[in-house]
Motif scaffolding. Structure first.
Motif, PDB file in Angstrom:
ATOM      1  N   UNK A  11       0.836  -1.067   0.041  1.00 49.91           N
ATOM      2  CA  UNK A  11       0.077  -0.295  -0.161  1.00 49.91           C
ATOM      3  C   UNK A  11       0.700   1.202  -0.105  1.00 49.91           C
ATOM      4  N   UNK A  12       0.717   2.198  -1.120  1.00 53.24           N
ATOM      5  CA  UNK A  12       1.278   3.496  -0.963  1.00 53.24           C
ATOM      6  C   UNK A  12       0.363   4.620  -0.143  1.00 53.24           C
ATOM      7  N   UNK A  13       1.112   5.496   0.681  1.00 53.96           N
ATOM      8  CA  UNK A  13       0.180   6.693   0.950  1.00 53.96           C
ATOM      9  C   UNK A  13      -0.617   7.629  -0.041  1.00 53.96           C
ATOM     10  N   UNK A  14      -1.450   7.807  -0.102  1.00 53.24           N
ATOM     11  CA  UNK A  14      -2.052   8.490  -0.397  1.00 53.24           C
ATOM     12  C   UNK A  14      -2.827   9.892  -0.776  1.00 53.24           C
ATOM     13  N   UNK A  15      -2.706  11.144  -1.693  1.00 50.53           N
ATOM     14  CA  UNK A  15      -2.756  12.164  -0.648  1.00 50.53           C
ATOM     15  C   UNK A  15      -3.971  13.015  -1.448  1.00 50.53           C
ATOM     16  N   UNK A  16      -4.806  13.811  -1.135  1.00 50.32           N
ATOM     17  CA  UNK A  16      -5.301  14.645  -2.205  1.00 50.32           C
ATOM     18  C   UNK A  16      -5.164  15.791  -3.244  1.00 50.32           C
ATOM     19  N   UNK A  17      -5.394  15.992  -3.909  1.00 46.23           N
ATOM     20  CA  UNK A  17      -4.435  17.231  -5.203  1.00 46.23           C
ATOM     21  C   UNK A  17      -5.729  18.770  -5.260  1.00 46.23           C
ATOM     22  N   UNK A  18      -5.493  20.466  -4.429  1.00 50.17           N
ATOM     23  CA  UNK A  18      -6.248  20.363  -4.715  1.00 50.17           C
ATOM     24  C   UNK A  18      -6.138  22.073  -4.902  1.00 50.17           C
ATOM     25  N   UNK A  19      -7.237  22.470  -6.562  1.00 48.24           N
ATOM     26  CA  UNK A  19      -6.689  23.606  -7.183  1.00 48.24           C
ATOM     27  C   UNK A  19      -7.773  24.794  -6.345  1.00 48.24           C
ATOM     28  N   UNK A  20      -7.432  25.884  -6.744  1.00 47.87           N
ATOM     29  CA  UNK A  20      -8.805  26.652  -6.176  1.00 47.87           C
ATOM     30  C   UNK A  20      -9.594  26.649  -7.136  1.00 47.87           C
ATOM     31  N   UNK A  21     -10.785  27.236  -7.422  1.00 44.02           N
ATOM     32  CA  UNK A  21     -11.658  27.785  -8.338  1.00 44.02           C
ATOM     33  C   UNK A  21     -11.340  29.163  -8.395  1.00 44.02           C
ATOM     34  N   UNK A  23     -17.587  40.407 -13.935  1.00 45.08           N
ATOM     35  CA  UNK A  23     -18.691  40.705 -14.911  1.00 45.08           C
ATOM     36  C   UNK A  23     -17.458  42.396 -15.740  1.00 45.08           C
ATOM     37  N   UNK A  24     -17.661  43.000 -14.391  1.00 45.43           N
ATOM     38  CA  UNK A  24     -17.055  43.805 -14.902  1.00 45.43           C
ATOM     39  C   UNK A  24     -15.476  44.551 -14.507  1.00 45.43           C
ATOM     40  N   UNK A  25     -14.726  43.746 -14.654  1.00 45.52           N
ATOM     41  CA  UNK A  25     -13.475  43.695 -14.280  1.00 45.52           C
ATOM     42  C   UNK A  25     -12.602  42.384 -14.690  1.00 45.52           C
ATOM     43  N   UNK A  26     -11.274  42.873 -14.548  1.00 45.12           N
ATOM     44  CA  UNK A  26     -10.589  41.219 -14.625  1.00 45.12           C
ATOM     45  C   UNK A  26      -9.978  41.440 -13.768  1.00 45.12           C
ATOM     46  N   UNK A  27     -10.723  41.487 -12.570  1.00 47.10           N
ATOM     47  CA  UNK A  27     -10.137  40.510 -10.982  1.00 47.10           C
ATOM     48  C   UNK A  27     -10.527  39.167 -11.146  1.00 47.10           C
ATOM     49  N   UNK A  28      -9.591  37.825 -10.726  1.00 47.33           N
ATOM     50  CA  UNK A  28     -10.890  36.932 -10.108  1.00 47.33           C
ATOM     51  C   UNK A  28     -10.858  36.889  -8.953  1.00 47.33           C
ATOM     52  N   UNK A  29     -12.568  36.072  -8.837  1.00 53.06           N
ATOM     53  CA  UNK A  29     -12.803  36.120  -7.633  1.00 53.06           C
ATOM     54  C   UNK A  29     -13.438  34.381  -7.278  1.00 53.06           C
ATOM     55  N   UNK A  30     -12.861  34.560  -5.707  1.00 52.71           N
ATOM     56  CA  UNK A  30     -12.810  33.102  -5.752  1.00 52.71           C
ATOM     57  C   UNK A  30     -13.802  32.215  -5.758  1.00 52.71           C
ATOM     58  N   UNK A  31     -13.950  30.857  -6.431  1.00 58.80           N
ATOM     59  CA  UNK A  31     -15.643  30.487  -6.388  1.00 58.80           C
ATOM     60  C   UNK A  31     -15.654  28.947  -5.365  1.00 58.80           C
ATOM     61  N   UNK A  32     -14.441  28.733  -4.832  1.00 59.71           N
ATOM     62  CA  UNK A  32     -14.324  27.817  -3.628  1.00 59.71           C
ATOM     63  C   UNK A  32     -13.173  26.559  -3.964  1.00 59.71           C
ATOM     64  N   UNK A  33     -13.309  25.243  -3.887  1.00 62.06           N
ATOM     65  CA  UNK A  33     -11.724  24.806  -4.349  1.00 62.06           C
ATOM     66  C   UNK A  33     -12.784  22.980  -4.914  1.00 62.06           C
ATOM     67  N   UNK A  34     -11.781  23.042  -5.997  1.00 61.97           N
ATOM     68  CA  UNK A  34     -11.700  21.806  -7.290  1.00 61.97           C
ATOM     69  C   UNK A  34     -10.737  21.192  -6.716  1.00 61.97           C
ATOM     70  N   UNK A  35     -10.979  19.523  -6.498  1.00 58.85           N
ATOM     71  CA  UNK A  35     -10.393  18.498  -6.420  1.00 58.85           C
ATOM     72  C   UNK A  35      -9.923  18.138  -7.670  1.00 58.85           C
ATOM     73  N   UNK A  36      -8.636  17.735  -7.343  1.00 59.41           N
ATOM     74  CA  UNK A  36      -7.840  17.596  -8.789  1.00 59.41           C
ATOM     75  C   UNK A  36      -7.385  16.347  -9.243  1.00 59.41           C
ATOM     76  N   UNK A  37      -7.355  15.688  -7.926  1.00 58.92           N
ATOM     77  CA  UNK A  37      -6.602  13.882  -8.316  1.00 58.92           C
ATOM     78  C   UNK A  37      -6.608  13.779  -6.788  1.00 58.92           C
ATOM     79  N   UNK A  38      -6.329  12.320  -6.748  1.00 58.31           N
ATOM     80  CA  UNK A  38      -5.399  11.944  -5.451  1.00 58.31           C
ATOM     81  C   UNK A  38      -4.536  10.843  -6.342  1.00 58.31           C
ATOM     82  N   UNK A  39      -3.293  11.233  -5.134  1.00 54.00           N
ATOM     83  CA  UNK A  39      -1.863  10.880  -5.856  1.00 54.00           C
ATOM     84  C   UNK A  39      -1.276   9.948  -4.965  1.00 54.00           C
ATOM     85  N   UNK A  40      -0.331   9.311  -5.303  1.00 52.95           N
ATOM     86  CA  UNK A  40       0.089   8.055  -4.343  1.00 52.95           C
ATOM     87  C   UNK A  40       1.550   8.176  -4.406  1.00 52.95           C
ATOM     88  N   UNK A  41       2.276   8.644  -2.942  1.00 52.84           N
ATOM     89  CA  UNK A  41       2.552   8.863  -2.776  1.00 52.84           C
ATOM     90  C   UNK A  41       4.370   7.897  -3.155  1.00 52.84           C
TER      91      UNK A  41
END
Length: 139
Positions: free
Chosen positions: A42-52, A57-75
């Motif tokens: 068994x290899x240790x697993x860890x999830x990878x996250x990214x900000x969504x 609408x009115x500008x180019x500033x990004x607004x955070x909308x949450x967290x997305x799970x990119x996947x689970x990696x093995x050590x």
């Protein structure tokens, strides 16, 4: 950012931390497992996250909308081996291969994920209370 999007951000954070807690539980459950080959251990697993992020609408500033799970990696850490010739899973040389899970690291991960989950719950509760007080002003 509207008050309703705060629920989306906190909710996605809670879902991400819940996945993190489940991954930690799986790692701890398999911490003492052994196998007859290094590939079967068994290899240790860890999830990878990214900000969504969504664009406003009115500008180019990004607004955070949450967290997305990119996947689970093995050590990719080395798999430890032990000399146990009496073990039924021992290979021809008498070695068994255990998991590369570090229980101390996993417990730290568990505490961190639990605290993050609690913080997201507090954000949701505070936002709900603010919304209720705002509605009470209209009475």
């Amino acid at each position: 950012m509207s008050l309703f999007s705060i629920f989306n951000v906190a909710g996605s954070g809670m879902a991400a931390q819940s996945l993190r807690l489940n991954t930690v539980a799986s790692n701890l459950a398999n911490a003492d497992s052994v196998a007859s080959t290094p590939d079967g251990a068994y290899r240790s697993r860890e999830p990878l996250f990214a900000a969504v992020k969504n664009q406003q609408d009115s500008g180019s500033n990004a607004v955070g909308e949450g967290v997305q799970v990119l996947g689970v990696t093995e050590s990719q850490a080395a798999i430890p081996s032990r000399y146990e010739p009496g073990n039924p899973l021992a290979d021809a040389d008498g070695y068994v291969y255990s998991s590369n899970v570090n229980p101390v690291d996993e417990l730290v991960n568990m505490i961190s994920a639990s605290r993050s989950y609690q913080n997201n719950v507090e954000v949701m509760n505070s936002t709900r209370q603010l919304m209720q007080k705002t509605l009470d002003l209209g009475k």
